[in-house]
Design an enzyme around this catalytic site. Sequence first.
Site, PDB file in Angstrom:
ATOM      1  N   SER A 200       0.852  -1.195   0.000  1.00 26.27           N
ATOM      2  CA  SER A 200       0.000   0.000   0.000  1.00 26.27           C
ATOM      3  C   SER A 200       0.882   1.237   0.000  1.00 26.27           C
ATOM      4  O   SER A 200       2.107   1.155   0.149  1.00 26.27           O
ATOM      5  CB  SER A 200      -0.930   0.021   1.225  1.00 26.27           C
ATOM      6  N   ILE A 202       3.202   4.405  -0.355  1.00 25.37           N
ATOM      7  CA  ILE A 202       4.379   4.756  -1.127  1.00 25.37           C
ATOM      8  C   ILE A 202       5.030   3.525  -1.743  1.00 25.37           C
ATOM      9  O   ILE A 202       5.463   3.539  -2.898  1.00 25.37           O
ATOM     10  CB  ILE A 202       5.379   5.500  -0.223  1.00 25.37           C
ATOM     11  N   SER A 326      12.071   9.949   6.916  1.00 22.64           N
ATOM     12  CA  SER A 326      10.927  10.828   7.142  1.00 22.64           C
ATOM     13  C   SER A 326      11.429  12.232   7.440  1.00 22.64           C
ATOM     14  O   SER A 326      12.489  12.401   8.067  1.00 22.64           O
ATOM     15  CB  SER A 326      10.100  10.312   8.320  1.00 22.64           C
ATOM     16  N   TYR A 352       9.539   6.660  16.288  1.00 25.27           N
ATOM     17  CA  TYR A 352       9.594   6.602  14.827  1.00 25.27           C
ATOM     18  C   TYR A 352      10.648   7.571  14.292  1.00 25.27           C
ATOM     19  O   TYR A 352      11.507   7.192  13.475  1.00 25.27           O
ATOM     20  CB  TYR A 352       8.217   6.944  14.268  1.00 25.27           C
ATOM     21  N   LYS A 356      14.279   6.848  12.326  1.00 28.75           N
ATOM     22  CA  LYS A 356      14.550   7.396  10.998  1.00 28.75           C
ATOM     23  C   LYS A 356      15.799   8.283  11.008  1.00 28.75           C
ATOM     24  O   LYS A 356      16.572   8.295  10.037  1.00 28.75           O
ATOM     25  CB  LYS A 356      13.338   8.178  10.504  1.00 28.75           C
ATOM     26  N   THR A 385      -1.175   8.540   3.273  1.00 28.39           N
ATOM     27  CA  THR A 385      -1.146   7.095   3.150  1.00 28.39           C
ATOM     28  C   THR A 385      -2.047   6.484   4.218  1.00 28.39           C
ATOM     29  O   THR A 385      -2.391   7.147   5.199  1.00 28.39           O
ATOM     30  CB  THR A 385       0.280   6.544   3.329  1.00 28.39           C
TER      31      THR A 385
END
Length: 467
Positions: A200, A202, A326, A352, A356, A385
Amino acid sequence: MYETLLNEHIDVQRPIQECFRYLLDFSTAEQWDPGVRRAQKLTPGPVRLGSEFQVTLSGLGAGTVMQYRLTGLRSGESLHLTGVGSGILAEDSISLLSLAAGRTRISYAARLRMPGLGVLSGRMLQPFLTRLGRRAMAGLKAALDGHAPVTAGASAPSFSQRLLLPAAIGFTERGYLAMPRKAHSRFMDGKTVLITGPTSGIGLAAACEIARLGARLILVGRDSRRLETAAEAIEDFAGMPSGLRLIEADLAESAQLDRAAAEILSLEPRLDVLVNNAGVLLDRYEQTPEGRERSMATNLLAPLRLTRALMPLLSRSQGRVINVSSGGQYLQSLSRDYPRAEPARHDGVRAYAEAKRALVAATASLAQRHPDVAFHAMHPGWVATPGVARSLPRFERVMKRYLRDSRMGADTIVWLASEDAARLGTGHFWLDRRVQPRDVLPTTVVSPARERALMLSLDSLCEPASG
């Protein structure tokens, strides 16, 4: 009713077969025609007589949706399409002529009829229509005829980047739409590309476009049914079977990652591109069976461990690794003992962003360690998304009208995967096909000493289970 005929010609430095292949799927118009905001193929599978396309205009009649049908086709020579929209009837003809030295002449003719427009109004509009046609052909020439210079490495952030807000506006769809070139016309026939998280968002958008460029795909995801659905969507989009290999594995769990890597090593003779796209943003604390925080395991350890395991194939092919990060990493520093120590209170967004941030730093270090493989980190901007809607519902509600779609977010991944490797260098951090600084705030800079300590920790955590 007003009727007009537009005629334009261009010569490009590409063989006629490549030009025809690119133009046959009329949905590529969104990549080269400034008057088209979105184009998509409605008829699944290979393009053939009767195939239909939907085109949303951004110039004349912005927002107008046109339905096109391929009504004429001479393989390698010409295309004829008819289009119907609100107040517009169109007939487009594209013909190609092979010239000497691998060049091609492309002629474009468009007959436009506007039943609701008077002759006087039409004549006033004619210069604008002519300008649109010329811009479209200039865009097509740029798409097929050479490539723009790659922006040199950015050693320091600009003033607007330091202010954050002006730079963040570029993370929205405005940043993508402002790009001077959006075409993907460098074909990848004979290349093998592995994409994680391809079911799904990107990942799926990148897989579709890379398959259309002719690459063979290996898809690694956690759910076999979703992998099969994605494979069907990719083949429908690309219009050709791409020899997809589907591998079910939760890469956050070392045993499953090792099994997937062993399967790939045993079955694949080469790997040209590894796209580490799979990611997760959790609103609660979770652990993997190995006792690692799942966000770190998915967003940081999994891509590094998979890259390490597949390095023999990547080195053999002089391949490239694309790590998807990100924009949130810009606001996050690395805690002193990361990734060994975990904060007392779990914050999903911080976990997160920190993973990253570490991934971007690790990408630069790996580029120095492995000069035979190109390493790139990129961030896709702010993209609408399913993951964003699920994990950041408030952000999604507030920013919904400004967010990029998955195709926009995937653009730089596709470009990094297909562009000539020598032009891209290695170890850079990218957004919208431009090299970006890794840091914009002094408080988030990862010093060389901290980067070395980080890599020592990651090397230990990424050791194979048997080691």
